[in-house]
Write a protein that holds these residues in place. Structure first.
Motif, PDB file in Angstrom:
ATOM      1  N   ASP A 174       0.806  -1.223   0.000  1.00  0.00           N
ATOM      2  CA  ASP A 174       0.000   0.000   0.000  1.00  0.00           C
ATOM      3  C   ASP A 174       0.841   1.276   0.000  1.00  0.00           C
ATOM      4  O   ASP A 174       1.972   1.305   0.480  1.00  0.00           O
ATOM      5  N   TRP A 175       0.191   2.342  -0.460  1.00  0.00           N
ATOM      6  CA  TRP A 175       0.683   3.714  -0.314  1.00  0.00           C
ATOM      7  C   TRP A 175      -0.307   4.448   0.598  1.00  0.00           C
ATOM      8  O   TRP A 175      -0.952   5.409   0.199  1.00  0.00           O
ATOM      9  N   ALA A 176      -0.410   3.992   1.825  1.00  0.00           N
ATOM     10  CA  ALA A 176      -1.515   4.422   2.692  1.00  0.00           C
ATOM     11  C   ALA A 176      -1.055   5.217   3.904  1.00  0.00           C
ATOM     12  O   ALA A 176      -1.765   5.272   4.902  1.00  0.00           O
ATOM     13  N   PHE A 177       0.103   5.859   3.822  1.00  0.00           N
ATOM     14  CA  PHE A 177       0.704   6.427   5.022  1.00  0.00           C
ATOM     15  C   PHE A 177       0.639   7.954   5.032  1.00  0.00           C
ATOM     16  O   PHE A 177      -0.024   8.557   4.198  1.00  0.00           O
ATOM     17  N   GLU A 178       1.331   8.569   5.990  1.00  0.00           N
ATOM     18  CA  GLU A 178       1.186  10.009   6.197  1.00  0.00           C
ATOM     19  C   GLU A 178       1.579  10.802   4.953  1.00  0.00           C
ATOM     20  O   GLU A 178       2.500  10.438   4.221  1.00  0.00           O
ATOM     21  N   ARG A 179       0.851  11.883   4.729  1.00  0.00           N
ATOM     22  CA  ARG A 179       1.167  12.841   3.668  1.00  0.00           C
ATOM     23  C   ARG A 179       1.773  14.066   4.344  1.00  0.00           C
ATOM     24  O   ARG A 179       1.086  14.798   5.057  1.00  0.00           O
ATOM     25  N   GLN A 180       3.077  14.276   4.142  1.00  0.00           N
ATOM     26  CA  GLN A 180       3.770  15.402   4.764  1.00  0.00           C
ATOM     27  C   GLN A 180       3.767  16.600   3.821  1.00  0.00           C
ATOM     28  O   GLN A 180       3.918  16.448   2.604  1.00  0.00           O
ATOM     29  N   ILE A 181       3.591  17.772   4.390  1.00  0.00           N
ATOM     30  CA  ILE A 181       3.517  19.012   3.619  1.00  0.00           C
ATOM     31  C   ILE A 181       4.774  19.818   3.927  1.00  0.00           C
ATOM     32  O   ILE A 181       5.110  20.033   5.099  1.00  0.00           O
ATOM     33  N   MET A 182       5.470  20.255   2.892  1.00  0.00           N
ATOM     34  CA  MET A 182       6.749  20.938   3.110  1.00  0.00           C
ATOM     35  C   MET A 182       7.074  21.832   1.922  1.00  0.00           C
ATOM     36  O   MET A 182       6.442  21.737   0.857  1.00  0.00           O
ATOM     37  N   GLU A 183       8.063  22.676   2.116  1.00  0.00           N
ATOM     38  CA  GLU A 183       8.565  23.515   1.031  1.00  0.00           C
ATOM     39  C   GLU A 183       9.989  23.098   0.704  1.00  0.00           C
ATOM     40  O   GLU A 183      10.853  23.048   1.589  1.00  0.00           O
ATOM     41  N   LEU A 184      10.222  22.774  -0.570  1.00  0.00           N
ATOM     42  CA  LEU A 184      11.528  22.355  -1.047  1.00  0.00           C
ATOM     43  C   LEU A 184      11.904  23.163  -2.283  1.00  0.00           C
ATOM     44  O   LEU A 184      11.025  23.640  -3.018  1.00  0.00           O
ATOM     45  N   THR A 185      13.193  23.277  -2.508  1.00  0.00           N
ATOM     46  CA  THR A 185      13.678  23.932  -3.719  1.00  0.00           C
ATOM     47  C   THR A 185      13.757  22.907  -4.836  1.00  0.00           C
ATOM     48  O   THR A 185      14.452  21.887  -4.717  1.00  0.00           O
TER      49      THR A 185
ATOM     50  N   GLU B  47      13.515  26.734  -7.724  1.00  0.00           N
ATOM     51  CA  GLU B  47      12.268  27.391  -7.322  1.00  0.00           C
ATOM     52  C   GLU B  47      11.712  26.718  -6.072  1.00  0.00           C
ATOM     53  O   GLU B  47      11.669  25.486  -5.977  1.00  0.00           O
ATOM     54  N   THR B  48      11.292  27.529  -5.095  1.00  0.00           N
ATOM     55  CA  THR B  48      10.692  26.981  -3.882  1.00  0.00           C
ATOM     56  C   THR B  48       9.253  26.582  -4.171  1.00  0.00           C
ATOM     57  O   THR B  48       8.449  27.394  -4.651  1.00  0.00           O
ATOM     58  N   LYS B  49       8.948  25.320  -3.874  1.00  0.00           N
ATOM     59  CA  LYS B  49       7.606  24.811  -4.129  1.00  0.00           C
ATOM     60  C   LYS B  49       7.028  24.196  -2.857  1.00  0.00           C
ATOM     61  O   LYS B  49       7.748  23.589  -2.069  1.00  0.00           O
TER      62      LYS B  49
ATOM     63  N   GLU C 239       3.051  18.606  -6.174  1.00  0.00           N
ATOM     64  CA  GLU C 239       2.711  19.987  -5.848  1.00  0.00           C
ATOM     65  C   GLU C 239       1.431  20.006  -5.021  1.00  0.00           C
ATOM     66  O   GLU C 239       0.434  19.370  -5.380  1.00  0.00           O
ATOM     67  N   ALA C 240       1.464  20.732  -3.908  1.00  0.00           N
ATOM     68  CA  ALA C 240       0.371  20.664  -2.945  1.00  0.00           C
ATOM     69  C   ALA C 240      -0.933  21.227  -3.487  1.00  0.00           C
ATOM     70  O   ALA C 240      -2.016  20.740  -3.142  1.00  0.00           O
ATOM     71  N   ASP C 241      -0.883  22.241  -4.323  1.00  0.00           N
ATOM     72  CA  ASP C 241      -2.121  22.879  -4.761  1.00  0.00           C
ATOM     73  C   ASP C 241      -2.790  22.160  -5.918  1.00  0.00           C
ATOM     74  O   ASP C 241      -4.014  22.220  -6.071  1.00  0.00           O
ATOM     75  N   THR C 242      -2.008  21.440  -6.735  1.00  0.00           N
ATOM     76  CA  THR C 242      -2.579  20.822  -7.933  1.00  0.00           C
ATOM     77  C   THR C 242      -2.393  19.315  -8.004  1.00  0.00           C
ATOM     78  O   THR C 242      -3.069  18.647  -8.789  1.00  0.00           O
ATOM     79  N   GLY C 243      -1.446  18.754  -7.240  1.00  0.00           N
ATOM     80  CA  GLY C 243      -1.135  17.335  -7.351  1.00  0.00           C
ATOM     81  C   GLY C 243      -0.206  17.009  -8.492  1.00  0.00           C
ATOM     82  O   GLY C 243       0.038  15.828  -8.776  1.00  0.00           O
ATOM     83  N   ALA C 244       0.327  18.026  -9.167  1.00  0.00           N
ATOM     84  CA  ALA C 244       1.245  17.775 -10.281  1.00  0.00           C
ATOM     85  C   ALA C 244       2.476  17.025  -9.786  1.00  0.00           C
ATOM     86  O   ALA C 244       3.035  17.343  -8.734  1.00  0.00           O
ATOM     87  N   TYR C 245       2.893  16.060 -10.571  1.00  0.00           N
ATOM     88  CA  TYR C 245       4.034  15.225 -10.202  1.00  0.00           C
ATOM     89  C   TYR C 245       5.331  16.019 -10.330  1.00  0.00           C
ATOM     90  O   TYR C 245       5.571  16.699 -11.329  1.00  0.00           O
TER      91      TYR C 245
END
Length: 704
Positions: free
Chosen positions: A449-460, A464-466, A482-488
């Motif tokens: 599974d891919w059923a675990f925590e979703r961590q939110i962070m800012e990386l370069t 570019e900081t995303k 990408e947090a706002d769109t889900g883009a890979y």
């Protein structure tokens, strides 16, 4: 007085005496009665069903409390028989509560009464609650030394303060930016980082850590993470027991014990939530209970799903913007749900199906199966929340029935990707609208599974900081979105798996080795094991260094065909067995520090015992984690050097946390084996022998 008057008085006295007798009869309930035959039936049932835990003599069990002696009569001497009958039916046998019929439970109660000195007499003990409630309590005599002497006056003594009295409401602003000394959410913060900003315990003094206090928990697989606010620690014990403790001393402030419906076995829980002045608790019968955080009083109790249909909850709650959100689990036709209730009233606000339904978007991704044949999508883990984009992230797991998805049917427009399994779901917490999704593994035939925590962070990323959502599945591959769109954005493969042979650099779609697809009659060696290179135990992330700390078990599995007609572990006709990795040196436990910005491994610490906990990273430069050999250790977060360890009474089974009270920092860890992470690898480390009694507890450490 006339003869007539005397006669009237006599009649009145007779009537009064009759009425008085009737009144006395109503006020004095019948005493407890049961027959020798009924008690003997109870003795037989006890030997078959109860003695293994409570002991052959009712007071010599290793894993359950005594049912005779001093404490038992003291507890039940003033209770009518319906109370003992209800507790017995609701909780026994521990692995299958309510499985016996009412007459058998009544016989068990009769046997317990007899063993504690109540003689057999009269009729059988009824199995009807109303009739039992009408009987008198047993009123066993108190044992020597029991109770306070009549008329004894206690000398004045200062009572300890109750920190729960001063609890401040947990506001939205506080949850977005918790006080440094609090641990307000499952992973402390909405971004699921598992990072503590406390630094009083650091590399220079961690070797001086000592036990501050400990607290016993109900035996069983306790996997919940405590939460701490304003000096009060809230803990959810196995069997749906919630307690508030003084976080500095371990003193009990209040307790809530849920009475589960008959036939409902307790399940693990991994998290609760504070919001406002209430504590929101998921239950084993698929309810959410709102408790007054200061007192434990029930404010409301509402179902999130129907337990009789097979729904359960093993993850935990996420609270944001006036909604308490939770995912369900269970092998139910049609799949599971993410449900939001109003925090104030408990009314349902919305629900989202974790399996795409026929006629809806992606409803054609289930290989043409009707909705009742689609299952899975269980949500094991509490969600995370991004206040910047107002998105709640949840992670449905795999299907319980891989066979019907194995081979793609020939039908236009139909796929066997099986959405929304093994996906990240980004939901609007106000409405439940699906804003975006990303499926990390299509048609997972291996239960990885891919059923675990979703961590939110800012990386370069490329200069570019995303703002990103980052997660890894059992294969220890990280996907960055990408947090706002889900883009890979990209992936990081730690090299512990042999299944994925390529990842599309644009879409993130994964290509798997067709030779490892189970169900063709051949044995397949697949890495990692089904319990995961990394399992449900969460990672921790330090935003200062961009490093994530990952608990790993180095193990693989053989997928072995089963005889025709048997289902096996997977419905494609195979069962899994554990095996070491081909190059194994006998060390299976592994902590790995990975820089998510560069994709480089910073350090690896390996040991014999498999990891059984999540990780905690602190501003003091420390990483804490626990393993199957009952050890909890602290590592240098920069180098991986082990700086401290201690051995506890049971297997660490949750995630360590850190908090502060009155300027003193604490580290806390729950132990209690029985979860799959503590039972999957025993055959590889047979020399590690842990207590059979499952003595669960909370251990809290501090500096001298």
């Amino acid at each position: 007085m006339t003869i007539k008057g005397f006669r009237s008085l006599a009649v009145s006295l007779v009537v009064a005496s009759v009425l008085g007798a009737a009144t006395l009869g109503a006020q004095a309930p019948n005493r407890i009665s049961f027959t020798e035959e009924q008690a003997e039936q109870g003795r037989t049932t006890y030997a078959e069903r109860c003695a293994s835990c409570h002991g052959e003599n009712l007071d010599d069990g290793e894993v359950a409390p005594p049912l005779k002696g001093v404490d038992f009569p003291e507890r039940w001497r003033s209770e009518t028989p319906d109370a003992l009958f209800t507790l017995t039916t609701d909780t026994m046998p521990q692995d299958q509560p309510g499985v016996l019929d009412d007459a058998t439970y009544a016989a068990l109660v009769a046997f317990m009464y007899q063993e504690n000195g109540t003689p057999a007499r009269g009729d059988v003990l009824p199995d009807d609650l109303a009739l039992l409630a009408a009987l008198a309590p047993p009123r066993w005599p108190r044992g020597g030394g029991g109770g306070l002497a009549p008329g004894a006056a206690l000398p004045p003594y200062p009572m300890p303060s109750n920190p729960a009295v001063g609890l401040q409401p947990a506001t939205d602003a506080m949850l977005e930016n918790p006080p440094p000394g609090d641990w307000l959410l499952w992973r402390r913060t909405y971004d699921a980082s598992g990072f503590s900003p406390l630094d009083r315990i650091d590399r220079s003094n961690v070797d001086e850590l000592r036990v501050a206090w400990s607290w016993s928990l109900p035996p069983g697989p306790n996997e919940s993470t405590p939460i701490v606010h304003d000096g009060v620690l809230f803990i959810h014990g196995y069997g749906d027991e919630v307690q508030a403790l003084d976080a500095a001393t371990g003193d009990l402030l209040w307790q809530y014990s849920r009475r589960l419906p008959r036939g409902t076995a307790p399940s693990v829980k991994r998290g609760m939530s504070l919001y406002g002045s209430r504590l929101y608790v998921p239950t084993s019968d698929a309810h959410i209970v709102a408790l007054e955080a200061r007192t434990g009083r029930v404010v409301w109790d509402k179902p999130a799903a129907d337990r009789e249909e097979g729904y359960r909850m093993t993850g935990g709650t996420l609270v944001a913007r006036g909604k308490v959100m939770v995912g369900t689990t269970g092998r139910v036709g049609g799949g599971n749900w993410i449900v939001a209730l109003d925090t104030e009233t408990g009314d349902e606000a919305w629900r989202f199906a974790t399996i795409a339904q026929p006629g809806e978007p992606f409803g054609n991704s289930w290989n043409g199966l009707p909705v009742e044949a689609r299952n899975g999508g269980s949500v094991w883990i509490p969600g995370s929340y991004d206040p910047v984009n107002n998105l709640a992230f949840f992670a449905p797991g795999n299907t319980y029935d891989t066979g019907p998805l194995r081979d793609l049917v020939s039908r236009p427009g139909v796929t066997n990707d099986a959405l929304y399994l093994d996906a990240t779901l980004a939901l609007n917490p106000d409405t439940g609208e699906l804003v975006w999704h990303f499926q990390h593994q299509a048609n997972g035939q291996w239960d990885l599974d891919w059923a675990f925590e979703r961590q939110i962070m800012e990386l370069t990323v490329d200069g570019e900081t995303k703002r990103l959502v980052v997660t890894s599945g059992k294969q220890a591959i990280f996907d960055l979105l990408e947090a706002d769109t889900g883009a890979y954005v990209g992936s990081i493969d730690l090299g512990l798996q042999n299944l994925v042979t390529a990842i599309d650099p644009v879409t993130g779609a994964k290509t798997t080795d067709p030779a490892l697809l189970p169900g063709d009659g051949e044995t397949k060696m697949v890495c990692p094991h089904v319990s995961g290179g990394r399992g449900w135990m969460p990672t921790s992330y330090d935003a200062r260094s961009k490093v994530v700390y990952l608990p790993i078990v180095e193990a693989c599995m053989d997928l072995v065909p089963v005889p025709e007609g048997e289902r096996g572990s997977l419905s494609s006709g195979v069962r899994w067995t554990v095996r070491p990795r081909p190059e194994s040196d006998g060390n299976y436990g592994r902590l790995e520090a990975v820089n998510l910005e560069t994709g480089e491994t910073v350090w690896i610490a390996r040991q014999r015992a498999p990891q059984t906990t999540g990780t905690l990273v602190t501003a003091g430069g420390l990483v804490f984690a626990g393993a199957l050999d009952r050890r909890v250790a602290a590592y240098d977060s920069d180098t991986g050097e082990q700086l401290w360890q201690t051995r506890l009474n049971e297997v660490p089974s949750s995630s360590p946390i850190s908090y502060e009270v009155n300027g003193r920092q604490y580290v806390a860890m729950i132990v209690g084996s029985g979860g799959y992470q503590s039972t999957s690898y025993g055959t590889m480390v047979s020399e590690i022998r842990n207590p059979p009694g499952r003595g669960a507890a909370l251990w809290v450490f501090r500096l001298p």
